[in-house]
Scaffold this motif. Sequence first.
Motif, PDB file in Angstrom:
ATOM      1  N   TYR A 157       2.380   4.004   8.044  1.00  0.00           N
ATOM      2  CA  TYR A 157       1.229   4.481   7.279  1.00  0.00           C
ATOM      3  C   TYR A 157       0.660   5.804   7.769  1.00  0.00           C
ATOM      4  CZ  TYR A 157       1.578  -0.244   5.567  1.00  0.00           C
ATOM      5  OH  TYR A 157       2.058  -1.397   5.020  1.00  0.00           O
ATOM      6  N   GLY A 158       1.070   6.236   8.960  1.00  0.00           N
ATOM      7  CA  GLY A 158       0.564   7.496   9.497  1.00  0.00           C
ATOM      8  C   GLY A 158       1.256   8.687   8.858  1.00  0.00           C
ATOM      9  N   PRO A 159       0.791   9.891   9.178  1.00  0.00           N
ATOM     10  CA  PRO A 159       1.390  11.100   8.615  1.00  0.00           C
ATOM     11  C   PRO A 159       2.909  11.123   8.835  1.00  0.00           C
ATOM     12  CG  PRO A 159      -0.625  11.640   9.785  1.00  0.00           C
ATOM     13  CD  PRO A 159      -0.334  10.188  10.055  1.00  0.00           C
ATOM     14  N   GLY A 160       3.635  11.389   7.764  1.00  0.00           N
ATOM     15  CA  GLY A 160       5.094  11.435   7.841  1.00  0.00           C
ATOM     16  C   GLY A 160       5.767  10.091   7.642  1.00  0.00           C
ATOM     17  N   GLY A 161       4.977   9.006   7.638  1.00  0.00           N
ATOM     18  CA  GLY A 161       5.543   7.675   7.451  1.00  0.00           C
ATOM     19  C   GLY A 161       5.890   7.417   5.987  1.00  0.00           C
ATOM     20  N   PRO A 162       6.762   6.439   5.737  1.00  0.00           N
ATOM     21  CA  PRO A 162       7.197   6.183   4.362  1.00  0.00           C
ATOM     22  C   PRO A 162       6.081   5.700   3.427  1.00  0.00           C
ATOM     23  CG  PRO A 162       8.040   4.494   5.853  1.00  0.00           C
ATOM     24  CD  PRO A 162       7.413   5.567   6.706  1.00  0.00           C
ATOM     25  N   TYR A 163       4.982   5.162   3.993  1.00  0.00           N
ATOM     26  CA  TYR A 163       3.874   4.686   3.163  1.00  0.00           C
ATOM     27  C   TYR A 163       2.584   5.457   3.449  1.00  0.00           C
ATOM     28  CZ  TYR A 163       7.123   0.861   2.465  1.00  0.00           C
ATOM     29  OH  TYR A 163       8.245   0.127   2.181  1.00  0.00           O
ATOM     30  N   ALA A 164       2.720   6.666   3.988  1.00  0.00           N
ATOM     31  CA  ALA A 164       1.551   7.479   4.350  1.00  0.00           C
ATOM     32  C   ALA A 164       0.645   7.753   3.146  1.00  0.00           C
ATOM     33  CB  ALA A 164       1.995   8.799   4.984  1.00  0.00           C
ATOM     34  N   MET A 165       1.236   7.785   1.946  1.00  0.00           N
ATOM     35  CA  MET A 165       0.424   8.073   0.757  1.00  0.00           C
ATOM     36  C   MET A 165      -0.590   6.975   0.450  1.00  0.00           C
ATOM     37  SD  MET A 165       3.423   6.490  -0.056  1.00  0.00           S
ATOM     38  CE  MET A 165       4.515   7.880   0.020  1.00  0.00           C
ATOM     39  N   PHE A 166      -0.430   5.794   1.045  1.00  0.00           N
ATOM     40  CA  PHE A 166      -1.380   4.696   0.823  1.00  0.00           C
ATOM     41  C   PHE A 166      -2.556   4.730   1.801  1.00  0.00           C
ATOM     42  CE2 PHE A 166       2.521   1.984  -0.543  1.00  0.00           C
ATOM     43  CZ  PHE A 166       2.555   2.616  -1.782  1.00  0.00           C
ATOM     44  N   ALA A 167      -2.409   5.443   2.896  1.00  0.00           N
ATOM     45  CA  ALA A 167      -3.435   5.467   3.948  1.00  0.00           C
ATOM     46  C   ALA A 167      -4.733   6.078   3.425  1.00  0.00           C
ATOM     47  CB  ALA A 167      -2.933   6.239   5.160  1.00  0.00           C
ATOM     48  N   GLY A 168      -5.834   5.403   3.731  1.00  0.00           N
ATOM     49  CA  GLY A 168      -7.136   5.887   3.292  1.00  0.00           C
ATOM     50  C   GLY A 168      -7.431   5.594   1.833  1.00  0.00           C
ATOM     51  N   LYS A 169      -6.649   4.710   1.217  1.00  0.00           N
ATOM     52  CA  LYS A 169      -6.819   4.414  -0.209  1.00  0.00           C
ATOM     53  C   LYS A 169      -6.658   2.923  -0.478  1.00  0.00           C
ATOM     54  CE  LYS A 169      -4.896   8.831  -1.680  1.00  0.00           C
ATOM     55  NZ  LYS A 169      -3.831   9.374  -0.890  1.00  0.00           N
ATOM     56  N   ASP A 170      -7.091   2.509  -1.678  1.00  0.00           N
ATOM     57  CA  ASP A 170      -6.773   1.172  -2.173  1.00  0.00           C
ATOM     58  C   ASP A 170      -5.461   1.313  -2.924  1.00  0.00           C
ATOM     59  OD1 ASP A 170      -6.481  -1.206  -3.740  1.00  0.00           O
ATOM     60  OD2 ASP A 170      -8.620  -1.595  -3.481  1.00  0.00           O
ATOM     61  N   ALA A 171      -4.416   0.737  -2.390  1.00  0.00           N
ATOM     62  CA  ALA A 171      -3.057   0.904  -2.921  1.00  0.00           C
ATOM     63  C   ALA A 171      -2.615  -0.270  -3.798  1.00  0.00           C
ATOM     64  CB  ALA A 171      -2.080   1.087  -1.762  1.00  0.00           C
ATOM     65  N   SER A 172      -3.556  -1.071  -4.283  1.00  0.00           N
ATOM     66  CA  SER A 172      -3.224  -2.307  -4.996  1.00  0.00           C
ATOM     67  C   SER A 172      -2.225  -2.101  -6.136  1.00  0.00           C
ATOM     68  CB  SER A 172      -4.493  -2.957  -5.553  1.00  0.00           C
ATOM     69  OG  SER A 172      -5.360  -3.304  -4.515  1.00  0.00           O
ATOM     70  N   ARG A 173      -2.512  -1.175  -7.056  1.00  0.00           N
ATOM     71  CA  ARG A 173      -1.650  -0.968  -8.219  1.00  0.00           C
ATOM     72  C   ARG A 173      -0.256  -0.513  -7.801  1.00  0.00           C
ATOM     73  NH1 ARG A 173      -2.902  -0.934 -13.232  1.00  0.00           N
ATOM     74  NH2 ARG A 173      -1.402  -0.164 -14.741  1.00  0.00           N
ATOM     75  N   ALA A 174      -0.202   0.433  -6.854  1.00  0.00           N
ATOM     76  CA  ALA A 174       1.095   0.949  -6.394  1.00  0.00           C
ATOM     77  C   ALA A 174       1.929  -0.161  -5.748  1.00  0.00           C
ATOM     78  CB  ALA A 174       0.889   2.103  -5.419  1.00  0.00           C
ATOM     79  N   LEU A 175       1.293  -0.997  -4.946  1.00  0.00           N
ATOM     80  CA  LEU A 175       2.017  -2.099  -4.316  1.00  0.00           C
ATOM     81  C   LEU A 175       2.530  -3.079  -5.367  1.00  0.00           C
ATOM     82  CD1 LEU A 175      -0.304  -2.711  -1.242  1.00  0.00           C
ATOM     83  CD2 LEU A 175       2.008  -1.747  -1.196  1.00  0.00           C
ATOM     84  N   ALA A 176       1.694  -3.389  -6.362  1.00  0.00           N
ATOM     85  CA  ALA A 176       2.099  -4.316  -7.422  1.00  0.00           C
ATOM     86  C   ALA A 176       3.305  -3.788  -8.190  1.00  0.00           C
ATOM     87  CB  ALA A 176       0.934  -4.553  -8.378  1.00  0.00           C
ATOM     88  N   LYS A 177       3.320  -2.469  -8.413  1.00  0.00           N
ATOM     89  CA  LYS A 177       4.390  -1.841  -9.195  1.00  0.00           C
ATOM     90  C   LYS A 177       5.549  -1.372  -8.315  1.00  0.00           C
ATOM     91  CE  LYS A 177       2.945   0.790 -12.766  1.00  0.00           C
ATOM     92  NZ  LYS A 177       3.219  -0.049 -13.942  1.00  0.00           N
ATOM     93  N   MET A 178       5.423  -1.580  -6.989  1.00  0.00           N
ATOM     94  CA  MET A 178       6.435  -1.094  -6.040  1.00  0.00           C
ATOM     95  C   MET A 178       6.672   0.403  -6.272  1.00  0.00           C
ATOM     96  SD  MET A 178       7.241  -3.767  -4.204  1.00  0.00           S
ATOM     97  CE  MET A 178       8.861  -3.603  -3.494  1.00  0.00           C
ATOM     98  N   SER A 179       5.572   1.141  -6.347  1.00  0.00           N
ATOM     99  CA  SER A 179       5.611   2.563  -6.703  1.00  0.00           C
ATOM    100  C   SER A 179       4.967   3.401  -5.611  1.00  0.00           C
ATOM    101  CB  SER A 179       4.837   2.761  -8.013  1.00  0.00           C
ATOM    102  OG  SER A 179       4.584   4.132  -8.253  1.00  0.00           O
ATOM    103  N   LYS A 180       5.487   4.598  -5.425  1.00  0.00           N
ATOM    104  CA  LYS A 180       4.867   5.557  -4.516  1.00  0.00           C
ATOM    105  C   LYS A 180       4.321   6.756  -5.293  1.00  0.00           C
ATOM    106  CE  LYS A 180       7.664   4.526  -0.429  1.00  0.00           C
ATOM    107  NZ  LYS A 180       8.561   5.127   0.573  1.00  0.00           N
ATOM    108  N   ASN A 181       4.214   6.623  -6.605  1.00  0.00           N
ATOM    109  CA  ASN A 181       3.692   7.709  -7.441  1.00  0.00           C
ATOM    110  C   ASN A 181       2.179   7.818  -7.296  1.00  0.00           C
ATOM    111  OD1 ASN A 181       6.287   8.128  -8.452  1.00  0.00           O
ATOM    112  ND2 ASN A 181       5.957   6.735 -10.172  1.00  0.00           N
ATOM    113  N   ASP A 182       1.696   9.045  -7.156  1.00  0.00           N
ATOM    114  CA  ASP A 182       0.261   9.278  -6.970  1.00  0.00           C
ATOM    115  C   ASP A 182      -0.587   8.597  -8.034  1.00  0.00           C
ATOM    116  OD1 ASP A 182       0.484  10.736  -4.648  1.00  0.00           O
ATOM    117  OD2 ASP A 182       0.421  12.684  -5.642  1.00  0.00           O
TER     118      ASP A 182
END
Length: 100
Positions: free
Chosen positions: A38-63
């Motif tokens: 989840y840290g900078p450069g990590g594969p899930y860094a885009m979720f850090a500092g956010k509620d990632a519920s929708r992205a996790l449900a959709k298995m998506s990394k799209n902004d």
Amino acid sequence: MELTPEQLSQYSGTDPAKPIYVAVKGRVYDVTTGKSFYGPGGPYAMFAGKDASRALAKMSKNDEDISPSLDGLSDKEIGVLNDWENKFQAKYPVVARVLN
């Protein structure tokens, strides 16, 4: 503790003095021990500092999917989100909730 989305965004891993938080269904988890993910450069860094519920449900990394909104999700996607929530609960402490 309660955090606004703006306050949550301060825990994105960009400030090494602060923990890294990810919210799922409004619950904020301290994922600092998963910094490599989840840290900078990590594969899930885009979720850090956010509620990632929708992205996790959709298995998506799209902004556009990194959102707390569950509107229009299929039963299967809700099931996927619940699986993610169980993983977070088993692995990371809940430290706050997000105010809408």
